[in-house]
Design a protein around this motif. Structure first.
Motif, PDB file in Angstrom:
ATOM      1  N   ILE A  42       0.890  -1.215  -0.107  1.00 19.00           N
ATOM      2  CA  ILE A  42      -0.031   0.019   0.103  1.00 19.00           C
ATOM      3  C   ILE A  42       1.114   1.140   0.167  1.00 19.00           C
ATOM      4  CG2 ILE A  42      -1.785   1.348   1.107  1.00 19.00           C
ATOM      5  CD1 ILE A  42      -2.691  -1.311   2.491  1.00 19.00           C
ATOM      6  N   ASN A  43       0.796   2.213  -0.985  1.00 19.41           N
ATOM      7  CA  ASN A  43       1.479   3.126  -1.243  1.00 19.41           C
ATOM      8  C   ASN A  43       0.884   4.533  -0.603  1.00 19.41           C
ATOM      9  OD1 ASN A  43       3.383   5.048  -1.834  1.00 19.41           O
ATOM     10  ND2 ASN A  43       3.847   4.305  -3.977  1.00 19.41           N
ATOM     11  N   ASN A  44       1.499   4.996   0.520  1.00 18.98           N
ATOM     12  CA  ASN A  44       0.893   6.166   0.917  1.00 18.98           C
ATOM     13  C   ASN A  44       1.144   7.507   0.057  1.00 18.98           C
ATOM     14  OD1 ASN A  44       0.118   4.864   3.513  1.00 18.98           O
ATOM     15  ND2 ASN A  44       2.346   5.062   4.133  1.00 18.98           N
ATOM     16  N   ARG A  45       1.991   7.312  -1.099  1.00 18.52           N
ATOM     17  CA  ARG A  45       2.184   8.439  -1.982  1.00 18.52           C
ATOM     18  C   ARG A  45       1.239   8.282  -3.108  1.00 18.52           C
ATOM     19  NH1 ARG A  45       6.421  11.671  -1.724  1.00 18.52           N
ATOM     20  NH2 ARG A  45       7.782  10.111  -0.682  1.00 18.52           N
ATOM     21  N   ASN A  46       0.831   9.276  -3.437  1.00 11.17           N
ATOM     22  CA  ASN A  46      -0.195   9.473  -4.747  1.00 11.17           C
ATOM     23  C   ASN A  46       0.742   9.517  -5.826  1.00 11.17           C
ATOM     24  OD1 ASN A  46      -1.720  10.015  -6.828  1.00 11.17           O
ATOM     25  ND2 ASN A  46      -3.331  11.058  -5.459  1.00 11.17           N
ATOM     26  N   LEU A  47       1.067   8.566  -6.678  1.00 12.67           N
ATOM     27  CA  LEU A  47       1.925   8.597  -7.822  1.00 12.67           C
ATOM     28  C   LEU A  47       1.381   9.571  -8.804  1.00 12.67           C
ATOM     29  CD1 LEU A  47       2.940   4.788  -8.017  1.00 12.67           C
ATOM     30  CD2 LEU A  47       4.499   6.691  -6.952  1.00 12.67           C
ATOM     31  N   LYS A  48       0.299  10.184  -8.740  1.00 18.41           N
ATOM     32  CA  LYS A  48      -0.225  11.117  -9.828  1.00 18.41           C
ATOM     33  C   LYS A  48       0.401  12.677  -9.523  1.00 18.41           C
ATOM     34  CE  LYS A  48      -4.252   8.242 -11.240  1.00 18.41           C
ATOM     35  NZ  LYS A  48      -5.339   7.977 -11.212  1.00 18.41           N
ATOM     36  N   ASN A  49       0.463  12.881  -8.276  1.00 19.84           N
ATOM     37  CA  ASN A  49       0.985  13.972  -7.951  1.00 19.84           C
ATOM     38  C   ASN A  49       1.851  14.097  -6.649  1.00 19.84           C
ATOM     39  OD1 ASN A  49      -0.601  13.572  -5.397  1.00 19.84           O
ATOM     40  ND2 ASN A  49      -2.537  14.874  -6.083  1.00 19.84           N
ATOM     41  N   PHE A  50       2.230  12.833  -6.144  1.00 21.70           N
ATOM     42  CA  PHE A  50       3.476  12.551  -5.196  1.00 21.70           C
ATOM     43  C   PHE A  50       3.016  13.031  -3.723  1.00 21.70           C
ATOM     44  CE2 PHE A  50       5.345  10.625  -8.450  1.00 21.70           C
ATOM     45  CZ  PHE A  50       6.541   9.855  -8.013  1.00 21.70           C
ATOM     46  N   THR A  51       1.783  13.598  -3.693  1.00 16.81           N
ATOM     47  CA  THR A  51       1.460  14.100  -2.344  1.00 16.81           C
ATOM     48  C   THR A  51       1.457  12.787  -1.296  1.00 16.81           C
ATOM     49  OG1 THR A  51      -0.997  13.698  -2.582  1.00 16.81           O
ATOM     50  CG2 THR A  51       0.054  15.805  -2.886  1.00 16.81           C
ATOM     51  N   VAL A  52       1.622  12.718   0.017  1.00 11.25           N
ATOM     52  CA  VAL A  52       1.621  11.560   1.015  1.00 11.25           C
ATOM     53  C   VAL A  52       0.786  11.636   1.946  1.00 11.25           C
ATOM     54  CG1 VAL A  52       3.075  10.488   2.851  1.00 11.25           C
ATOM     55  CG2 VAL A  52       4.133  11.400   0.542  1.00 11.25           C
ATOM     56  N   ASN A  53      -0.070  10.571   2.089  1.00  7.50           N
ATOM     57  CA  ASN A  53      -1.029  10.382   3.414  1.00  7.50           C
ATOM     58  C   ASN A  53      -0.734   9.325   3.953  1.00  7.50           C
ATOM     59  OD1 ASN A  53      -3.143  10.247   4.840  1.00  7.50           O
ATOM     60  ND2 ASN A  53      -4.819   9.965   3.383  1.00  7.50           N
ATOM     61  N   PHE A  54      -0.222   9.382   5.332  1.00  9.61           N
ATOM     62  CA  PHE A  54       0.390   8.163   6.030  1.00  9.61           C
ATOM     63  C   PHE A  54      -0.840   7.302   6.544  1.00  9.61           C
ATOM     64  CE2 PHE A  54       1.050   6.200  10.192  1.00  9.61           C
ATOM     65  CZ  PHE A  54       2.327   5.311   9.916  1.00  9.61           C
ATOM     66  N   LYS A  55      -2.144   7.973   6.921  1.00 13.65           N
ATOM     67  CA  LYS A  55      -3.041   7.144   7.018  1.00 13.65           C
ATOM     68  C   LYS A  55      -3.861   6.051   5.906  1.00 13.65           C
ATOM     69  CE  LYS A  55      -3.252   8.562  11.411  1.00 13.65           C
ATOM     70  NZ  LYS A  55      -3.120   7.679  12.633  1.00 13.65           N
ATOM     71  N   ASN A  56      -3.300   6.464   4.804  1.00 10.87           N
ATOM     72  CA  ASN A  56      -3.532   5.733   3.667  1.00 10.87           C
ATOM     73  C   ASN A  56      -3.690   3.974   4.105  1.00 10.87           C
ATOM     74  OD1 ASN A  56      -5.033   5.637   0.874  1.00 10.87           O
ATOM     75  ND2 ASN A  56      -3.157   4.888   0.109  1.00 10.87           N
ATOM     76  N   SER A  57      -2.307   3.890   4.570  1.00 10.71           N
ATOM     77  CA  SER A  57      -2.391   2.384   4.621  1.00 10.71           C
ATOM     78  C   SER A  57      -3.176   1.802   5.714  1.00 10.71           C
ATOM     79  CB  SER A  57      -0.867   2.297   5.300  1.00 10.71           C
ATOM     80  OG  SER A  57       0.266   2.189   4.186  1.00 10.71           O
ATOM     81  N   ILE A  58      -3.393   2.438   6.931  1.00  7.43           N
ATOM     82  CA  ILE A  58      -4.432   2.073   7.941  1.00  7.43           C
ATOM     83  C   ILE A  58      -5.581   1.909   7.386  1.00  7.43           C
ATOM     84  CG2 ILE A  58      -5.389   2.468  10.147  1.00  7.43           C
ATOM     85  CD1 ILE A  58      -2.210   2.268  10.130  1.00  7.43           C
ATOM     86  N   HIS A  59      -6.198   2.645   6.245  1.00  6.49           N
ATOM     87  CA  HIS A  59      -7.418   2.678   5.842  1.00  6.49           C
ATOM     88  C   HIS A  59      -7.641   1.508   4.915  1.00  6.49           C
ATOM     89  CE1 HIS A  59     -11.069   3.524   3.785  1.00  6.49           C
ATOM     90  NE2 HIS A  59     -10.503   3.525   2.783  1.00  6.49           N
ATOM     91  N   LEU A  60      -6.611   1.437   4.165  1.00  8.07           N
ATOM     92  CA  LEU A  60      -6.784   0.172   2.865  1.00  8.07           C
ATOM     93  C   LEU A  60      -6.338  -1.141   3.481  1.00  8.07           C
ATOM     94  CD1 LEU A  60      -5.122   2.104  -0.190  1.00  8.07           C
ATOM     95  CD2 LEU A  60      -7.495   1.667   0.380  1.00  8.07           C
ATOM     96  N   LYS A  61      -5.683  -1.016   4.771  1.00 11.60           N
ATOM     97  CA  LYS A  61      -5.279  -2.415   5.206  1.00 11.60           C
ATOM     98  C   LYS A  61      -6.684  -3.278   5.587  1.00 11.60           C
ATOM     99  CE  LYS A  61      -2.619  -5.733   7.483  1.00 11.60           C
ATOM    100  NZ  LYS A  61      -3.493  -6.761   7.485  1.00 11.60           N
ATOM    101  N   LYS A  62      -7.678  -2.587   5.944  1.00 13.21           N
ATOM    102  CA  LYS A  62      -8.807  -3.304   6.548  1.00 13.21           C
ATOM    103  C   LYS A  62      -9.550  -3.941   5.393  1.00 13.21           C
ATOM    104  CE  LYS A  62      -9.316   0.404   9.842  1.00 13.21           C
ATOM    105  NZ  LYS A  62      -9.895   1.810  10.441  1.00 13.21           N
ATOM    106  N   LEU A  63      -9.077  -3.647   3.794  1.00 17.20           N
ATOM    107  CA  LEU A  63      -9.964  -4.270   2.929  1.00 17.20           C
ATOM    108  C   LEU A  63      -9.314  -5.382   2.516  1.00 17.20           C
ATOM    109  CD1 LEU A  63     -10.424  -1.085   0.532  1.00 17.20           C
ATOM    110  CD2 LEU A  63     -11.752  -2.073   2.323  1.00 17.20           C
ATOM    111  N   ILE A  64      -8.145  -5.778   2.787  1.00 17.92           N
ATOM    112  CA  ILE A  64      -7.078  -7.015   2.279  1.00 17.92           C
ATOM    113  C   ILE A  64      -7.362  -8.138   3.379  1.00 17.92           C
ATOM    114  CG2 ILE A  64      -4.975  -7.667   1.756  1.00 17.92           C
ATOM    115  CD1 ILE A  64      -4.270  -4.898   1.337  1.00 17.92           C
ATOM    116  N   PRO A  65      -7.610  -9.338   2.642  1.00 24.35           N
ATOM    117  CA  PRO A  65      -8.062 -10.539   3.570  1.00 24.35           C
ATOM    118  C   PRO A  65      -6.683 -11.121   4.196  1.00 24.35           C
ATOM    119  CG  PRO A  65      -8.820 -10.723   1.478  1.00 24.35           C
ATOM    120  CD  PRO A  65      -7.854  -9.370   1.302  1.00 24.35           C
ATOM    121  N   ASN A  66      -6.846 -11.653   5.148  1.00 25.43           N
ATOM    122  CA  ASN A  66      -5.444 -11.735   6.227  1.00 25.43           C
ATOM    123  C   ASN A  66      -4.565 -12.961   5.600  1.00 25.43           C
ATOM    124  OD1 ASN A  66      -6.552 -10.122   8.367  1.00 25.43           O
ATOM    125  ND2 ASN A  66      -7.534 -11.931   9.190  1.00 25.43           N
ATOM    126  N   ASN A  67      -4.999 -13.756   4.381  1.00 28.41           N
ATOM    127  CA  ASN A  67      -4.269 -14.467   3.918  1.00 28.41           C
ATOM    128  C   ASN A  67      -3.392 -13.881   2.694  1.00 28.41           C
ATOM    129  OD1 ASN A  67      -6.412 -14.109   2.128  1.00 28.41           O
ATOM    130  ND2 ASN A  67      -5.757 -15.820   1.020  1.00 28.41           N
TER     131      ASN A  67
END
Length: 258
Positions: free
Chosen positions: A184-209
């Motif tokens: 999970i990249n916290n950096r937006n590759l379209k404008n290179f802004t960074v949002n550290f919380k992106n990882s925490i948010h998206l992790k919840k969508l990913i199965p544990n396996n």
């Protein structure tokens, strides 16, 4: 957008590479080389693992470090017992080189990730031929078919693939493609802004396996602890380590190893 420019530059670069080393020649070289295996297996072990990056520059920050003794840095990473070393090979925006990848893989017995904008099969064979154990597949620049096809190719060559996503749609596509490791990249590759919380948010969508890695914007022990608590298997740290005057100590601190 920066990402479009990066892909265009990569297309031109790889065409030049292929004019000098044809695909068939590269395939023969790649298939005859052994890789340093164990990256995925290591990530499956308990604890938060560290992928330490070697890079001199980025589009958002420009030159990060003037002094760039990449082999010395790789040895520092090895001494700190990192779980993998990420090496930038994109030359125009990150000042990377394939030479760095090849020499690091030759001198350090640690799995090495080719950090680049993989756009075709040629780059996967090229990664293997230059010592990579892991490649990066960025959802934003590849089709669903390419994501699956390129991951399968990498695995057939004895490598692992990190499938990188930045938003909810890309995470769903990564899962659908059969990804075994999602970054999970916290950096937006379209404008290179960074949002550290992106990882925490998206992790919840990913199965544990599916193994997960948080990438970009990781600066402090608090960041690392938060990602550990969120259940990540690994973190990829670049700029923070490159700017550190004591890389070994910082890595051990992140891993909570005395």
């Amino acid at each position: 957008m920066i990402l479009d420019d990066l892909v265009d530059a990569t297309n031109k670069r790889i065409k030049d590479h292929e004019s000098r080393i044809p695909l068939k020649e590269l395939q023969t070289t790649a298939k005859n080389l052994k890789t340093i295996s164990g990256f995925k297996t290591t990530l499956e072990n308990p604890g938060l693992h560290v992928i330490a990056e070697i890079k001199q520059a980025s589009p958002s920050k420009g030159i990060i470090v003037e002094d760039f003794p990449y082999l010395q840095i790789a040895r520092e990473y090895r001494n700190a017992k990192v779980d993998a070393i990420s090496v930038l090979t994109e030359p125009h925006y990150f000042h990377g080189k394939l030479t760095y990848l090849r020499e690091v893989s030759e001198h350090v017995p640690t799995p090495v990730l080719r950090k680049d904008f993989t756009i075709n099969e040629y780059m996967i064979y090229e990664a293997k031929a230059n010592g990579a154990s892991v490649i990066l597949l960025i959802v934003a620049i590849l089709s669903d078919q390419q994501l699956e096809q390129y991951r399968n190719l990498a695995e057939s060559l004895g490598m692992d693939a990190i499938v990188e996503a930045h938003d909810e749609s890309e995470v769903h596509r990564a899962i659908k493609s059969g990804a075994k490791i999602i970054g999970i990249n916290n950096r937006n590759l379209k404008n290179f802004t960074v949002n550290f919380k992106n990882s925490i948010h998206l992790k919840k969508l990913i199965p544990n396996n599916i193994l997960t890695i948080s990438e970009s914007g990781i600066k402090t022990q608090k960041d690392v602890d938060e990602l550990r608590d969120a259940g990540f298997n690994a973190i990829l740290v670049g700029e923070t380590l490159m700017r550190s005057t004591n890389k070994e100590q910082l890595i051990r601190q992140f891993k909570k190893v005395e």
